[in-house]
Design a protein around this motif. Sequence first.
Motif, PDB file in Angstrom:
ATOM      1  N   MET A  20      19.074  -3.878  -2.233  1.00 33.40           N
ATOM      2  CA  MET A  20      18.685  -5.046  -3.022  1.00 33.40           C
ATOM      3  C   MET A  20      19.222  -4.948  -4.447  1.00 33.40           C
ATOM      4  O   MET A  20      19.704  -5.935  -5.006  1.00 33.40           O
ATOM      5  CB  MET A  20      17.158  -5.189  -3.027  1.00 33.40           C
ATOM      6  CG  MET A  20      16.604  -5.548  -1.655  1.00 33.40           C
ATOM      7  SD  MET A  20      14.801  -5.533  -1.589  1.00 33.40           S
ATOM      8  CE  MET A  20      14.457  -7.114  -2.360  1.00 33.40           C
ATOM      9  N   ARG A  21      19.167  -3.770  -5.030  1.00 34.25           N
ATOM     10  CA  ARG A  21      19.684  -3.576  -6.388  1.00 34.25           C
ATOM     11  C   ARG A  21      21.195  -3.797  -6.441  1.00 34.25           C
ATOM     12  O   ARG A  21      21.706  -4.468  -7.340  1.00 34.25           O
ATOM     13  CB  ARG A  21      19.344  -2.177  -6.890  1.00 34.25           C
ATOM     14  CG  ARG A  21      17.885  -1.984  -7.221  1.00 34.25           C
ATOM     15  CD  ARG A  21      17.609  -0.545  -7.602  1.00 34.25           C
ATOM     16  NE  ARG A  21      16.241  -0.358  -8.036  1.00 34.25           N
ATOM     17  CZ  ARG A  21      15.603   0.791  -7.987  1.00 34.25           C
ATOM     18  NH1 ARG A  21      16.206   1.875  -7.503  1.00 34.25           N
ATOM     19  NH2 ARG A  21      14.367   0.895  -8.409  1.00 34.25           N
ATOM     20  N   GLN A  29      21.359 -12.192  -7.871  1.00 28.13           N
ATOM     21  CA  GLN A  29      20.155 -12.634  -7.161  1.00 28.13           C
ATOM     22  C   GLN A  29      19.772 -11.576  -6.137  1.00 28.13           C
ATOM     23  O   GLN A  29      20.608 -10.795  -5.701  1.00 28.13           O
ATOM     24  CB  GLN A  29      20.373 -13.976  -6.460  1.00 28.13           C
ATOM     25  CG  GLN A  29      21.388 -13.934  -5.357  1.00 28.13           C
ATOM     26  CD  GLN A  29      21.573 -15.294  -4.693  1.00 28.13           C
ATOM     27  OE1 GLN A  29      21.077 -16.301  -5.168  1.00 28.13           O
ATOM     28  NE2 GLN A  29      22.291 -15.323  -3.589  1.00 28.13           N
ATOM     29  N   ILE A  30      18.518 -11.578  -5.763  1.00 24.07           N
ATOM     30  CA  ILE A  30      18.048 -10.661  -4.730  1.00 24.07           C
ATOM     31  C   ILE A  30      18.550 -11.192  -3.382  1.00 24.07           C
ATOM     32  O   ILE A  30      18.603 -12.404  -3.174  1.00 24.07           O
ATOM     33  CB  ILE A  30      16.515 -10.544  -4.784  1.00 24.07           C
ATOM     34  CG1 ILE A  30      16.142  -9.722  -6.021  1.00 24.07           C
ATOM     35  CG2 ILE A  30      15.953  -9.927  -3.519  1.00 24.07           C
ATOM     36  CD1 ILE A  30      14.711  -9.325  -6.123  1.00 24.07           C
ATOM     37  N   PRO A  31      18.925 -10.312  -2.462  1.00 26.89           N
ATOM     38  CA  PRO A  31      19.478 -10.780  -1.189  1.00 26.89           C
ATOM     39  C   PRO A  31      18.446 -11.530  -0.352  1.00 26.89           C
ATOM     40  O   PRO A  31      17.264 -11.196  -0.365  1.00 26.89           O
ATOM     41  CB  PRO A  31      19.898  -9.492  -0.484  1.00 26.89           C
ATOM     42  CG  PRO A  31      19.031  -8.443  -1.060  1.00 26.89           C
ATOM     43  CD  PRO A  31      18.816  -8.850  -2.491  1.00 26.89           C
ATOM     44  N   PRO A  32      18.909 -12.532   0.378  1.00 26.10           N
ATOM     45  CA  PRO A  32      17.999 -13.176   1.332  1.00 26.10           C
ATOM     46  C   PRO A  32      17.641 -12.190   2.447  1.00 26.10           C
ATOM     47  O   PRO A  32      18.373 -11.238   2.716  1.00 26.10           O
ATOM     48  CB  PRO A  32      18.806 -14.360   1.873  1.00 26.10           C
ATOM     49  CG  PRO A  32      20.221 -14.104   1.496  1.00 26.10           C
ATOM     50  CD  PRO A  32      20.228 -13.120   0.360  1.00 26.10           C
ATOM     51  N   VAL A  66       8.130 -19.799  -8.774  1.00 25.07           N
ATOM     52  CA  VAL A  66       8.608 -20.741  -7.753  1.00 25.07           C
ATOM     53  C   VAL A  66       8.707 -20.100  -6.370  1.00 25.07           C
ATOM     54  O   VAL A  66       9.249 -20.677  -5.445  1.00 25.07           O
ATOM     55  CB  VAL A  66       9.964 -21.387  -8.152  1.00 25.07           C
ATOM     56  CG1 VAL A  66       9.808 -22.234  -9.398  1.00 25.07           C
ATOM     57  CG2 VAL A  66      11.038 -20.349  -8.330  1.00 25.07           C
ATOM     58  N   GLY A  67       8.186 -18.880  -6.229  1.00 31.97           N
ATOM     59  CA  GLY A  67       8.119 -18.234  -4.930  1.00 31.97           C
ATOM     60  C   GLY A  67       9.341 -17.435  -4.521  1.00 31.97           C
ATOM     61  O   GLY A  67       9.462 -17.037  -3.367  1.00 31.97           O
ATOM     62  N   LYS A  68      10.246 -17.173  -5.441  1.00 33.46           N
ATOM     63  CA  LYS A  68      11.432 -16.368  -5.143  1.00 33.46           C
ATOM     64  C   LYS A  68      11.146 -14.909  -5.494  1.00 33.46           C
ATOM     65  O   LYS A  68      10.467 -14.617  -6.475  1.00 33.46           O
ATOM     66  CB  LYS A  68      12.629 -16.854  -5.967  1.00 33.46           C
ATOM     67  CG  LYS A  68      12.984 -18.296  -5.750  1.00 33.46           C
ATOM     68  CD  LYS A  68      13.998 -18.418  -4.683  1.00 33.46           C
ATOM     69  CE  LYS A  68      14.449 -19.865  -4.595  1.00 33.46           C
ATOM     70  NZ  LYS A  68      15.438 -20.079  -3.610  1.00 33.46           N
ATOM     71  N   TRP A  69      11.698 -13.997  -4.701  1.00 29.87           N
ATOM     72  CA  TRP A  69      11.527 -12.571  -4.984  1.00 29.87           C
ATOM     73  C   TRP A  69      12.299 -12.188  -6.229  1.00 29.87           C
ATOM     74  O   TRP A  69      13.394 -12.694  -6.483  1.00 29.87           O
ATOM     75  CB  TRP A  69      12.014 -11.720  -3.815  1.00 29.87           C
ATOM     76  CG  TRP A  69      11.132 -11.791  -2.611  1.00 29.87           C
ATOM     77  CD1 TRP A  69      11.435 -12.351  -1.413  1.00 29.87           C
ATOM     78  CD2 TRP A  69       9.808 -11.280  -2.492  1.00 29.87           C
ATOM     79  NE1 TRP A  69      10.370 -12.216  -0.550  1.00 29.87           N
ATOM     80  CE2 TRP A  69       9.362 -11.566  -1.186  1.00 29.87           C
ATOM     81  CE3 TRP A  69       8.940 -10.617  -3.355  1.00 29.87           C
ATOM     82  CZ2 TRP A  69       8.107 -11.207  -0.722  1.00 29.87           C
ATOM     83  CZ3 TRP A  69       7.685 -10.252  -2.895  1.00 29.87           C
ATOM     84  CH2 TRP A  69       7.282 -10.550  -1.593  1.00 29.87           C
ATOM     85  N   ARG A  70      11.733 -11.264  -6.984  1.00 28.78           N
ATOM     86  CA  ARG A  70      12.404 -10.662  -8.139  1.00 28.78           C
ATOM     87  C   ARG A  70      11.918  -9.229  -8.245  1.00 28.78           C
ATOM     88  O   ARG A  70      10.901  -8.857  -7.664  1.00 28.78           O
ATOM     89  CB  ARG A  70      12.102 -11.426  -9.418  1.00 28.78           C
ATOM     90  CG  ARG A  70      10.651 -11.293  -9.858  1.00 28.78           C
ATOM     91  CD  ARG A  70      10.402 -11.959 -11.178  1.00 28.78           C
ATOM     92  NE  ARG A  70       9.014 -11.806 -11.573  1.00 28.78           N
ATOM     93  CZ  ARG A  70       8.446 -12.502 -12.510  1.00 28.78           C
ATOM     94  NH1 ARG A  70       9.126 -13.415 -13.163  1.00 28.78           N
ATOM     95  NH2 ARG A  70       7.187 -12.295 -12.817  1.00 28.78           N
ATOM     96  N   PHE A  71      12.681  -8.435  -9.004  1.00 28.29           N
ATOM     97  CA  PHE A  71      12.219  -7.074  -9.259  1.00 28.29           C
ATOM     98  C   PHE A  71      11.027  -7.149 -10.192  1.00 28.29           C
ATOM     99  O   PHE A  71      10.988  -7.970 -11.105  1.00 28.29           O
ATOM    100  CB  PHE A  71      13.339  -6.228  -9.863  1.00 28.29           C
ATOM    101  CG  PHE A  71      14.469  -5.987  -8.903  1.00 28.29           C
ATOM    102  CD1 PHE A  71      14.300  -5.154  -7.820  1.00 28.29           C
ATOM    103  CD2 PHE A  71      15.693  -6.619  -9.065  1.00 28.29           C
ATOM    104  CE1 PHE A  71      15.324  -4.948  -6.903  1.00 28.29           C
ATOM    105  CE2 PHE A  71      16.713  -6.426  -8.164  1.00 28.29           C
ATOM    106  CZ  PHE A  71      16.536  -5.593  -7.083  1.00 28.29           C
TER     107      PHE A  71
END
Length: 79
Positions: A20-21, A29-32, A66-71
Amino acid sequence: MKARKQRPLTSRQQQVLGFMREFFLDNDQIPPIHAIQENFEFASINAATSHVMALARKGFIEKNLVGKWRFARGEKEGA
């Protein structure tokens, strides 16, 4: 109430976090989830989702407004 001791990341969770990093550095962006599934050749999307959810439970990633993944802010060290 006592704080529960958090289990360390498994080897596979460390690999997923590393992927992911790296993906983030290349793509901003973080991978789907499906990219994680394809990279690790998981048989199902559920396997990739389970690893992502474990990273969230352990405080390494979180969802933004908004519901998106982040570190996670102040990401834990050692992985």
